[in-house]
Design a protein around this motif. Structure first.
Motif, PDB file in Angstrom:
ATOM      1  N   LEU A  10       0.774  -1.240   0.000  1.00  0.00           N
ATOM      2  CA  LEU A  10       0.000   0.000   0.000  1.00  0.00           C
ATOM      3  C   LEU A  10       0.808   1.295   0.000  1.00  0.00           C
ATOM      4  N   SER A  11       2.052   1.242   0.395  1.00  0.00           N
ATOM      5  CA  SER A  11       2.815   2.486   0.554  1.00  0.00           C
ATOM      6  C   SER A  11       3.272   3.037  -0.802  1.00  0.00           C
ATOM      7  N   ASP A  12       3.823   4.223  -0.728  1.00  0.00           N
ATOM      8  CA  ASP A  12       4.392   4.822  -1.942  1.00  0.00           C
ATOM      9  C   ASP A  12       5.912   4.675  -1.977  1.00  0.00           C
ATOM     10  N   GLU A  13       6.438   3.737  -1.185  1.00  0.00           N
ATOM     11  CA  GLU A  13       7.879   3.479  -1.191  1.00  0.00           C
ATOM     12  C   GLU A  13       8.328   3.051  -2.575  1.00  0.00           C
ATOM     13  N   ILE A  14       9.367   3.654  -3.061  1.00  0.00           N
ATOM     14  CA  ILE A  14       9.877   3.354  -4.393  1.00  0.00           C
ATOM     15  C   ILE A  14      10.417   1.931  -4.471  1.00  0.00           C
ATOM     16  N   THR A  15      11.035   1.456  -3.401  1.00  0.00           N
ATOM     17  CA  THR A  15      11.689   0.155  -3.428  1.00  0.00           C
ATOM     18  C   THR A  15      10.735  -1.015  -3.465  1.00  0.00           C
ATOM     19  N   GLN A  16       9.507  -0.848  -2.921  1.00  0.00           N
ATOM     20  CA  GLN A  16       8.630  -2.013  -2.870  1.00  0.00           C
ATOM     21  C   GLN A  16       7.146  -1.710  -2.865  1.00  0.00           C
ATOM     22  N   GLY A  17       6.761  -0.507  -2.625  1.00  0.00           N
ATOM     23  CA  GLY A  17       5.350  -0.210  -2.417  1.00  0.00           C
ATOM     24  C   GLY A  17       4.497  -0.179  -3.664  1.00  0.00           C
ATOM     25  N   GLY A  18       3.194  -0.138  -3.416  1.00  0.00           N
ATOM     26  CA  GLY A  18       2.237   0.100  -4.476  1.00  0.00           C
ATOM     27  C   GLY A  18       1.787  -1.087  -5.286  1.00  0.00           C
TER      28      GLY A  18
ATOM     29  N   ILE B  59      -2.250  -0.927  -5.815  1.00  0.00           N
ATOM     30  CA  ILE B  59      -2.565   0.494  -5.935  1.00  0.00           C
ATOM     31  C   ILE B  59      -4.062   0.773  -5.825  1.00  0.00           C
ATOM     32  N   SER B  60      -4.915  -0.099  -6.367  1.00  0.00           N
ATOM     33  CA  SER B  60      -6.351   0.175  -6.288  1.00  0.00           C
ATOM     34  C   SER B  60      -6.835   0.129  -4.831  1.00  0.00           C
ATOM     35  N   MET B  61      -6.323  -0.827  -4.044  1.00  0.00           N
ATOM     36  CA  MET B  61      -6.692  -0.884  -2.631  1.00  0.00           C
ATOM     37  C   MET B  61      -6.113   0.322  -1.889  1.00  0.00           C
ATOM     38  N   ALA B  62      -4.879   0.686  -2.211  1.00  0.00           N
ATOM     39  CA  ALA B  62      -4.258   1.864  -1.594  1.00  0.00           C
ATOM     40  C   ALA B  62      -5.091   3.105  -1.876  1.00  0.00           C
ATOM     41  N   ASN B  63      -5.549   3.250  -3.126  1.00  0.00           N
ATOM     42  CA  ASN B  63      -6.388   4.396  -3.489  1.00  0.00           C
ATOM     43  C   ASN B  63      -7.681   4.414  -2.687  1.00  0.00           C
ATOM     44  N   ARG B  64      -8.338   3.259  -2.572  1.00  0.00           N
ATOM     45  CA  ARG B  64      -9.602   3.186  -1.828  1.00  0.00           C
ATOM     46  C   ARG B  64      -9.414   3.584  -0.367  1.00  0.00           C
ATOM     47  N   ILE B  65      -8.373   3.019   0.262  1.00  0.00           N
ATOM     48  CA  ILE B  65      -8.129   3.333   1.671  1.00  0.00           C
ATOM     49  C   ILE B  65      -7.789   4.812   1.832  1.00  0.00           C
ATOM     50  N   ALA B  66      -6.905   5.320   0.984  1.00  0.00           N
ATOM     51  CA  ALA B  66      -6.500   6.732   1.085  1.00  0.00           C
ATOM     52  C   ALA B  66      -7.691   7.657   0.894  1.00  0.00           C
TER      53      ALA B  66
ATOM     54  N   ASN C 175      -3.831  18.326 -10.995  1.00  0.00           N
ATOM     55  CA  ASN C 175      -4.102  19.395 -11.959  1.00  0.00           C
ATOM     56  C   ASN C 175      -5.597  19.495 -12.236  1.00  0.00           C
ATOM     57  N   ASN C 176      -6.082  20.697 -12.460  1.00  0.00           N
ATOM     58  CA  ASN C 176      -7.488  20.951 -12.781  1.00  0.00           C
ATOM     59  C   ASN C 176      -8.441  20.474 -11.696  1.00  0.00           C
ATOM     60  N   ASN C 177      -7.966  20.435 -10.457  1.00  0.00           N
ATOM     61  CA  ASN C 177      -8.787  20.079  -9.307  1.00  0.00           C
ATOM     62  C   ASN C 177      -9.386  18.668  -9.406  1.00  0.00           C
ATOM     63  N   VAL C 178      -8.682  17.747 -10.051  1.00  0.00           N
ATOM     64  CA  VAL C 178      -9.113  16.355 -10.189  1.00  0.00           C
ATOM     65  C   VAL C 178      -8.347  15.516  -9.173  1.00  0.00           C
ATOM     66  N   ALA C 179      -9.030  14.602  -8.499  1.00  0.00           N
ATOM     67  CA  ALA C 179      -8.380  13.758  -7.489  1.00  0.00           C
ATOM     68  C   ALA C 179      -7.246  12.950  -8.111  1.00  0.00           C
ATOM     69  N   LEU C 180      -6.183  12.809  -7.359  1.00  0.00           N
ATOM     70  CA  LEU C 180      -5.039  12.033  -7.824  1.00  0.00           C
ATOM     71  C   LEU C 180      -5.404  10.562  -7.940  1.00  0.00           C
ATOM     72  N   GLU C 181      -4.836   9.874  -8.923  1.00  0.00           N
ATOM     73  CA  GLU C 181      -5.128   8.458  -9.135  1.00  0.00           C
ATOM     74  C   GLU C 181      -4.171   7.542  -8.379  1.00  0.00           C
ATOM     75  N   ASP C 182      -3.110   8.075  -7.839  1.00  0.00           N
ATOM     76  CA  ASP C 182      -2.141   7.226  -7.147  1.00  0.00           C
ATOM     77  C   ASP C 182      -1.962   7.651  -5.693  1.00  0.00           C
ATOM     78  N   GLU C 183      -3.074   7.812  -5.017  1.00  0.00           N
ATOM     79  CA  GLU C 183      -3.021   8.163  -3.608  1.00  0.00           C
ATOM     80  C   GLU C 183      -2.644   6.938  -2.785  1.00  0.00           C
ATOM     81  N   HIS C 184      -1.903   7.183  -1.733  1.00  0.00           N
ATOM     82  CA  HIS C 184      -1.502   6.110  -0.820  1.00  0.00           C
ATOM     83  C   HIS C 184      -1.857   6.542   0.593  1.00  0.00           C
ATOM     84  N   PRO C 185      -2.350   5.619   1.401  1.00  0.00           N
ATOM     85  CA  PRO C 185      -2.643   5.986   2.789  1.00  0.00           C
ATOM     86  C   PRO C 185      -1.344   6.146   3.582  1.00  0.00           C
TER      87      PRO C 185
END
Length: 190
Positions: free
Chosen positions: A28-36, A39-46, A60-70
């Protein structure tokens, strides 16, 4: 039935605190080494937790980010509230193992898998290697998930930790696992 065919039932378990941290980091994390990897579950939780926390994350343009992480705190708060909906990566190990209904020949702590591999291979008459940590440190007390568990869990609201502990209490009892404040965390208490 498995016993009649000559099979043995065995499993490897892990300290619940390091398992929670490792699962978060890996899935679920956004850690570069192993996270994500989830991603769909991470987005839902976040998204759910950000609404509860009144956090607005807009791109951009006030649209929710697609790669949110809790955050880790959001993740454990979400777990406490949704334990009945989580999959086996995040649920208590005793439920996944069907304890007490299933009877195991061996339940081994992951923290000792490097030390036990040769002994277990001989006892089980197999060459199957037990999987250990992917961490560089062979000492479980110095592995990154254990160090982060100590740090992150000590920063949480004690009432949240109590609720989380009560959910995973049978897992702690399974191997007499130490709490994150114990000097030999994450090892079982001898």
């Amino acid at each position: 039935k498995c016993r009649r065919r000559g099979f043995q039932l065995r499993s490897v378990v892990r300290n619940p605190w390091t398992r929670l941290v490792s699962g978060f980091r890996d899935k679920l994390s956004d850690e570069i080494t192993q996270g994500g990897s989830w991603i769909s579950m991470a987005n839902r939780i976040a998204r759910e937790m950000n609404l509860i926390d009144n956090i607005t994350a807009k791109g951009n343009n006030n649209v929710a980010l697609e790669d949110e992480h809790p955050t880790f705190t959001q993740y454990i708060r979400w777990l406490v509230e949704h334990m009945d909906k989580v999959n086996h990566h995040f649920s208590p190990q005793y439920l996944t193992l069907c304890i007490p209904a299933a009877t195991y020949d061996y339940i081994l702590p992951l923290e000792y898998s490097n030390l036990l591999n040769q002994d277990i291979e001989q006892k089980l008459n197999t060459s199957i290697e037990l999987f250990g940590s992917y961490d560089r440190s062979s000492d479980p007390r110095k592995q990154s998930s254990a160090l982060l568990a100590k740090q992150w869990l000590s920063q949480q609201d004690p009432k949240l930790i109590e609720r989380l502990y009560s959910i995973f209490e049978p897992d702690f009892a399974l191997m007499n696992y130490s709490n994150f404040s114990h000097p030999n965390f994450p090892l079982p208490i001898q």
